[in-house]
Design a protein around this motif. Structure first.
Motif, PDB file in Angstrom:
ATOM      1  N   ARG A   1      -4.371   0.653   5.985  1.00 51.24           N
ATOM      2  CA  ARG A   1      -2.933   0.829   6.220  1.00 51.24           C
ATOM      3  C   ARG A   1      -2.657   1.195   7.674  1.00 51.24           C
ATOM      4  O   ARG A   1      -1.648   0.744   8.253  1.00 51.24           O
ATOM      5  CB  ARG A   1      -2.395   1.925   5.282  1.00 51.24           C
ATOM      6  CG  ARG A   1      -0.925   2.267   5.510  1.00 51.24           C
ATOM      7  CD  ARG A   1      -0.053   1.073   5.264  1.00 51.24           C
ATOM      8  NE  ARG A   1       1.348   1.341   5.557  1.00 51.24           N
ATOM      9  CZ  ARG A   1       1.927   1.157   6.739  1.00 51.24           C
ATOM     10  NH1 ARG A   1       1.201   0.693   7.768  1.00 51.24           N
ATOM     11  NH2 ARG A   1       3.203   1.417   6.903  1.00 51.24           N
TER      12      ARG A   1
ATOM     13  N   LEU B   1       0.829  -1.207   0.000  1.00 50.88           N
ATOM     14  CA  LEU B   1       0.000   0.000   0.000  1.00 50.88           C
ATOM     15  C   LEU B   1       0.863   1.256   0.000  1.00 50.88           C
ATOM     16  O   LEU B   1       0.532   2.250  -0.676  1.00 50.88           O
ATOM     17  CB  LEU B   1      -0.932  -0.013   1.212  1.00 50.88           C
ATOM     18  CG  LEU B   1      -2.070  -1.037   1.158  1.00 50.88           C
ATOM     19  CD1 LEU B   1      -2.810  -1.087   2.494  1.00 50.88           C
ATOM     20  CD2 LEU B   1      -3.044  -0.712   0.033  1.00 50.88           C
TER      21      LEU B   1
ATOM     22  N   ARG C   1       0.207   4.042  -2.980  1.00 54.85           N
ATOM     23  CA  ARG C   1      -0.734   5.073  -2.518  1.00 54.85           C
ATOM     24  C   ARG C   1      -0.541   6.416  -3.220  1.00 54.85           C
ATOM     25  O   ARG C   1      -1.516   7.122  -3.525  1.00 54.85           O
ATOM     26  CB  ARG C   1      -0.593   5.239  -0.995  1.00 54.85           C
ATOM     27  CG  ARG C   1      -1.434   6.363  -0.394  1.00 54.85           C
ATOM     28  CD  ARG C   1      -2.926   6.141  -0.581  1.00 54.85           C
ATOM     29  NE  ARG C   1      -3.707   7.204   0.036  1.00 54.85           N
ATOM     30  CZ  ARG C   1      -3.994   8.354  -0.590  1.00 54.85           C
ATOM     31  NH1 ARG C   1      -3.556   8.567  -1.830  1.00 54.85           N
ATOM     32  NH2 ARG C   1      -4.720   9.267   0.025  1.00 54.85           N
TER      33      ARG C   1
ATOM     34  N   ASP D   1      -6.602   3.808   3.260  1.00 54.46           N
ATOM     35  CA  ASP D   1      -5.795   4.469   4.286  1.00 54.46           C
ATOM     36  C   ASP D   1      -6.110   3.915   5.676  1.00 54.46           C
ATOM     37  O   ASP D   1      -5.208   3.764   6.515  1.00 54.46           O
ATOM     38  CB  ASP D   1      -6.037   5.975   4.260  1.00 54.46           C
ATOM     39  CG  ASP D   1      -5.460   6.634   3.015  1.00 54.46           C
ATOM     40  OD1 ASP D   1      -4.585   6.024   2.371  1.00 54.46           O
ATOM     41  OD2 ASP D   1      -5.882   7.763   2.694  1.00 54.46           O
TER      42      ASP D   1
ATOM     43  N   VAL E   1     -10.012   5.120  -1.535  1.00 60.90           N
ATOM     44  CA  VAL E   1      -8.788   5.606  -0.898  1.00 60.90           C
ATOM     45  C   VAL E   1      -8.938   5.788   0.608  1.00 60.90           C
ATOM     46  O   VAL E   1      -8.054   5.362   1.374  1.00 60.90           O
ATOM     47  CB  VAL E   1      -8.319   6.911  -1.579  1.00 60.90           C
ATOM     48  CG1 VAL E   1      -7.292   7.628  -0.718  1.00 60.90           C
ATOM     49  CG2 VAL E   1      -7.719   6.611  -2.946  1.00 60.90           C
TER      50      VAL E   1
END
Length: 360
Positions: A203, A137, A141, A200, A196
């Motif tokens: 992550r 990721l 990203r 996030d 997205v």
């Protein structure tokens, strides 16, 4: 000298094939009887005929076989190696295409046999290394789109197939791809676009070393690690076929020390782009050139060469940082082809930057 029949027997080529290759100028007999038209071959040609037979069985085009035979007879091993490697690369791409198409066909057959079952109705659950997914990721990203007019690019693609997971992001001007291994899944190829914000959030959970569970249930995706979880809906769009976009012909490769090259890009000359970002803001370009000794230099304004490649400087710096290595490979094709930034240890994790046309 040996007859065409003897050559056919010893080489593995048929008599009709030998006649065909003679007419095509690929393997010409050493002597042809002017009266009977019968073909005779020199003993040294047997090795070439056997090589020709192997190359044809491997599916190499005749135009390339001629070059291989020419390189073979002149002992130009570098040429022969390059031609063999290029053909093997084409075969691997063809196999990848075939696997993808057959995966889709199996999915269509499954849907035909079970009309009430869609590609994402059955729950899918798999395990993946937390650190590897976090690294993947982090690698992609920076390339995710923020353009509201392109909602299909406003997420990270999770492409699940076999024992691998590819995560992909692109905003059309750059693209990043990273692969990590998975366990616990052996079904058909499955693709979901994780928004997205959810990517996030995923992550943020990946701070430990333990494996995590990734699940797809209909249009909902979930990531679990320990007693923590984040979940949300995937995007209901089709992601571009990134596999076709990354098939670049082999180009000039240059190994760069990332830290030194980042400093050179930051402090080196820039040119203002005539093009603009989607928000209407202009941006700086770094113009790159590979010298004869494999060094990448940042070109001054007005110092033009037809092989120079101009890219968005901000995107280049982000891609170098996302590579997360002390050394990276920059691969240059034509000035109009994307600049590929690859790791030395894997071909499955890389980023690509679209070049910007330089105005004369």
């Amino acid at each position: 000298m040996c007859s065409i029949g003897e050559m056919a027997r010893d080489s593995g080529l048929s008599v009709s094939a030998l006649r065909f290759y003679d007419r095509g100028g690929v393997l010409i007999p050493a002597w042809v009887d002017p009266v009977s038209g019968y073909r005779w071959y020199g003993s040294a040609q047997l090795e070439e005929a056997q090589l020709l037979a192997r190359l044809r069985r491997a599916g190499m085009p005749l135009v390339d076989i001629r070059l291989v035979l020419a390189g073979w007879s002149s002992a130009d091993t570098d040429l022969v190696q390059k031609l063999l490697q290029a053909h093997l690369h084409r075969l691997e791409l063809g196999l990848s295409d075939a696997r993808s198409e057959f995966s889709t066909l199996r999915a269509l057959l499954e849907r035909r046999e079970n009309p009430m079952t869609s590609l994402r109705t059955a729950a899918v659950r798999l395990a993946v290394s937390g650190p590897e997914l976090a690294a993947a990721l982090d690698t992609v990203r920076f390339a995710a789109s923020t353009d509201p007019e392109l909602p299909m690019l406003g997420g990270v693609l999770f492409d699940i197939e076999g024992d691998g997971l590819h995560v992909v992001a692109t905003d059309r001007y750059r693209m990043a791809v990273a692969r990590t291994g998975i366990t616990g899944y052996g079904g058909i190829r499955l693709q979901v676009i994780v928004p997205v914000p959810l990517a996030d959030a995923m992550r943020a959970l990946l701070s430990g070393k333990e494996p995590v569970q990734f699940a797809v249930d209909g249009d909902r995706v979930t990531l679990e690690t320990g007693d923590r979880q984040t979940a949300g809906q995937c995007l209901d769009h089709d992601f571009p076929d990134y596999r076709r976009l990354v098939r670049l012909p082999a180009g000039r490769r240059a190994l760069v020390d990332v830290s030194a090259f980042q400093e050179a890009v930051k402090t080196g000359p820039v040119r203002a782009s005539e093009a603009r970002k989607p928000d209407g803001v202009s941006f700086d370009l770094s113009v790159l050139r590979v010298t004869a000794d494999g060094t990448v230099t940042i070109c001054e304004d007005g110092d033009n060469d037809e092989n120079d490649v101009a890219v968005n400087r901000e995107f280049l710096l982000q891609s170098l940082a996302a590579g997360a290595r002390d050394q990276l490979i920059l691969e240059f094709g034509a000035p109009t082809a994307p600049l590929a930034i690859r790791r030395r240890d894997t071909e499955d994790t890389f980023s690509m930057l679209m070049p910007v046309r330089l105005e004369n």
